[in-house]
Design a protein around this motif. Structure first.
Motif, PDB file in Angstrom:
ATOM      1  N   PRO A 154       0.799  -1.221   0.000  1.00  0.00           N
ATOM      2  CA  PRO A 154       0.000   0.000   0.000  1.00  0.00           C
ATOM      3  C   PRO A 154       0.835   1.276   0.000  1.00  0.00           C
ATOM      4  CG  PRO A 154      -0.172  -1.161   2.108  1.00  0.00           C
ATOM      5  CD  PRO A 154       0.529  -2.075   1.165  1.00  0.00           C
ATOM      6  N   SER A 155       2.113   1.188   0.389  1.00  0.00           N
ATOM      7  CA  SER A 155       2.943   2.403   0.488  1.00  0.00           C
ATOM      8  C   SER A 155       3.205   3.020  -0.885  1.00  0.00           C
ATOM      9  CB  SER A 155       4.271   2.090   1.183  1.00  0.00           C
ATOM     10  OG  SER A 155       5.086   1.320   0.328  1.00  0.00           O
ATOM     11  N   ARG A 156       2.923   2.271  -1.948  1.00  0.00           N
ATOM     12  CA  ARG A 156       3.185   2.828  -3.274  1.00  0.00           C
ATOM     13  C   ARG A 156       2.160   3.897  -3.674  1.00  0.00           C
ATOM     14  NH1 ARG A 156       0.458   0.652  -7.173  1.00  0.00           N
ATOM     15  NH2 ARG A 156       2.078   0.899  -8.750  1.00  0.00           N
ATOM     16  N   HIS A 161      -5.023   5.584   2.766  1.00  0.00           N
ATOM     17  CA  HIS A 161      -6.086   5.039   1.934  1.00  0.00           C
ATOM     18  C   HIS A 161      -6.483   3.690   2.523  1.00  0.00           C
ATOM     19  CE1 HIS A 161      -2.967   2.651  -0.313  1.00  0.00           C
ATOM     20  NE2 HIS A 161      -2.221   3.670   0.090  1.00  0.00           N
ATOM     21  N   ASN A 162      -7.536   3.107   1.994  1.00  0.00           N
ATOM     22  CA  ASN A 162      -8.198   2.035   2.741  1.00  0.00           C
ATOM     23  C   ASN A 162      -8.355   0.716   1.998  1.00  0.00           C
ATOM     24  OD1 ASN A 162      -9.557   4.841   3.727  1.00  0.00           O
ATOM     25  ND2 ASN A 162      -9.289   3.387   5.392  1.00  0.00           N
ATOM     26  N   VAL A 163      -8.562  -0.305   2.819  1.00  0.00           N
ATOM     27  CA  VAL A 163      -8.877  -1.642   2.326  1.00  0.00           C
ATOM     28  C   VAL A 163     -10.041  -2.160   3.183  1.00  0.00           C
ATOM     29  CG1 VAL A 163      -7.122  -2.723   3.833  1.00  0.00           C
ATOM     30  CG2 VAL A 163      -7.894  -3.930   1.783  1.00  0.00           C
ATOM     31  N   PHE A 164     -10.893  -2.981   2.591  1.00  0.00           N
ATOM     32  CA  PHE A 164     -12.095  -3.458   3.277  1.00  0.00           C
ATOM     33  C   PHE A 164     -12.001  -4.954   3.563  1.00  0.00           C
ATOM     34  CE2 PHE A 164     -13.159   0.045   0.414  1.00  0.00           C
ATOM     35  CZ  PHE A 164     -13.689   0.957   1.315  1.00  0.00           C
ATOM     36  N   VAL A 165     -12.676  -5.383   4.600  1.00  0.00           N
ATOM     37  CA  VAL A 165     -12.860  -6.819   4.835  1.00  0.00           C
ATOM     38  C   VAL A 165     -14.347  -7.053   5.119  1.00  0.00           C
ATOM     39  CG1 VAL A 165     -10.535  -7.344   5.699  1.00  0.00           C
ATOM     40  CG2 VAL A 165     -12.295  -6.617   7.313  1.00  0.00           C
ATOM     41  N   PHE A 221      -4.689   3.911  -8.427  1.00  0.00           N
ATOM     42  CA  PHE A 221      -5.303   4.793  -7.427  1.00  0.00           C
ATOM     43  C   PHE A 221      -5.976   3.886  -6.409  1.00  0.00           C
ATOM     44  CE2 PHE A 221      -8.252   4.135 -10.955  1.00  0.00           C
ATOM     45  CZ  PHE A 221      -9.373   3.656 -10.316  1.00  0.00           C
ATOM     46  N   ASN A 222      -6.412   4.474  -5.324  1.00  0.00           N
ATOM     47  CA  ASN A 222      -7.173   3.681  -4.354  1.00  0.00           C
ATOM     48  C   ASN A 222      -8.199   4.553  -3.649  1.00  0.00           C
ATOM     49  OD1 ASN A 222      -8.030   1.433  -2.959  1.00  0.00           O
ATOM     50  ND2 ASN A 222      -6.526   1.684  -1.327  1.00  0.00           N
ATOM     51  N   ILE A 223      -9.070   3.909  -2.905  1.00  0.00           N
ATOM     52  CA  ILE A 223     -10.116   4.611  -2.151  1.00  0.00           C
ATOM     53  C   ILE A 223      -9.522   5.117  -0.836  1.00  0.00           C
ATOM     54  CG2 ILE A 223     -12.328   4.350  -0.960  1.00  0.00           C
ATOM     55  CD1 ILE A 223     -12.882   1.911  -2.740  1.00  0.00           C
ATOM     56  N   ALA A 224      -9.762   6.387  -0.535  1.00  0.00           N
ATOM     57  CA  ALA A 224      -9.445   6.915   0.792  1.00  0.00           C
ATOM     58  C   ALA A 224     -10.753   7.408   1.394  1.00  0.00           C
ATOM     59  CB  ALA A 224      -8.439   8.060   0.691  1.00  0.00           C
ATOM     60  N   ILE A 225     -11.136   6.839   2.511  1.00  0.00           N
ATOM     61  CA  ILE A 225     -12.354   7.265   3.201  1.00  0.00           C
ATOM     62  C   ILE A 225     -11.981   8.428   4.119  1.00  0.00           C
ATOM     63  CG2 ILE A 225     -14.197   6.587   4.785  1.00  0.00           C
ATOM     64  CD1 ILE A 225     -14.283   5.137   2.051  1.00  0.00           C
ATOM     65  N   VAL A 226     -12.608   9.564   3.861  1.00  0.00           N
ATOM     66  CA  VAL A 226     -12.317  10.770   4.643  1.00  0.00           C
ATOM     67  C   VAL A 226     -13.534  11.042   5.510  1.00  0.00           C
ATOM     68  CG1 VAL A 226     -11.687  13.202   4.490  1.00  0.00           C
ATOM     69  CG2 VAL A 226     -10.940  11.609   2.699  1.00  0.00           C
ATOM     70  N   ARG A 227     -13.328  11.105   6.786  1.00  0.00           N
ATOM     71  CA  ARG A 227     -14.490  11.321   7.650  1.00  0.00           C
ATOM     72  C   ARG A 227     -14.257  12.480   8.598  1.00  0.00           C
ATOM     73  NH1 ARG A 227     -15.306   6.701  12.056  1.00  0.00           N
ATOM     74  NH2 ARG A 227     -16.445   8.423  12.997  1.00  0.00           N
TER      75      ARG A 227
END
Ligand code: NAP
Length: 228
Positions: A154-156, A161-165, A221-227
């Motif tokens: 993920p550091s690339r 940013h996020n990953v789901f389970v 690219f990846n998803i980043a959840i911003v809250r």
């Protein structure tokens, strides 16, 4: 840990390589070992044939789907989603029983070209189909929302940013979370979507994923959840 990675494509290779580098005992599953090793042409993406890949990754053994699944304590599904049920049938229910089954697949129908459509959505998901078909397996959906290289490093991608389970079995999810931490995912980046039904959203993200790809011209690219 003994880990079976079912699939010899981009995802199977990336995950198998990284798990092996982290010290796991990894076997990669394929339909037919002899036929796979006999291939001399690059695959559909232009990646080198498996035999050539294996020469530079000698620690990752190749086995049939069934032999790989029988060996693994954890089984990773890295096969095309539209074909995953048939790949898992070849792996064999007995070889999946009781195992953590990390499902990375996207249920994509590519028959009409790009962008692909989903073979299942809204009221179901591939992960649920797998869990229903193999009730003794402990299915966890994860990692399907990003490029293979990012899954295992993920550091690339800069920033948080996020990953789901998603999955029914808390222990299985903890096993997957620990693999994710090994890949470099900080614990706080892992979002638990609850039971296996949570896989629906992770899989339906495929529609947005391909729309963003069309807009940006890259999958990097990846998803980043911003809250708040
Ligand atoms: P892929 O190259 O599309 O698939 C290769 C694997 O599919 C091979 O192991 C091949 O078996 C197996 N396969 C092909 N036809 C089959 C059939 N009729 N029955 C059973 N197995 C068959 O895979 P990939 O691109 O690595 O993707 C793997 C999964 O991850 C897919 O579900 C994909 O949607 C998902 N995903 C990919 C990415 C990515 O970055 N590429 C990102 C997110 C999610 P052999 O070894 O016998 O040839």
């Amino acid at each position: 840990m003994k880990i079976a990675v079912l699939g010899t494509g981009m995802v199977g290779r990336a995950v198998a390589d990284r798990l092996s580098a982290l010290g796991h005992d990894v076997v990669m599953g394929t339909r037919d070992v002899e036929q796979t090793l006999a291939r001399t042409e690059p695959d559909r993406r232009g990646d080198v044939p498996v035999a050539q890949w294996q020469r530079t990754h000698p620690a990752v053994r190749l086995a049939s789907f069934a032999d790989a699944a029988a060996y693994g304590e954890v089984v990773v599904n890295a096969t095309p989603g539209a074909l995953s049920l048939s790949a898992l049938e070849a792996a064999g229910a007995a070889n999946l029983a009781g195992k953590v089954l990390l499902d990375i697949a996207m249920p994509l129908d590519r028959s009409q070209g790009m962008p692909p459509t989903l073979t299942v959505a809204n009221t179901g998901s591939l992960a649920e189909q797998i869990q229903r078909t193999y009730p003794a397996a402990r299915v966890v959906k994860s990692l399907n929302t990003m490029l293979a290289d990012t899954m295992v490093d993920p550091s690339r991608i800069p920033g948080r940013h996020n990953v789901f389970v998603a999955g029914e079995d808390a222990d299985a999810k903890e096993t997957v979370r620990s693999l994710l931490r090994g890949f470099g995912w900080p614990d706080e980046a892992i979002i638990d979507l609850g039971g296996i039904r949570g896989a629906r959203g992770a899989e339906m993200y495929g529609a947005l994923l391909f729309a963003v790809w069309a807009a940006l011209g890259t999958f990097d690219f990846n998803i980043a959840i911003v809250r708040k």
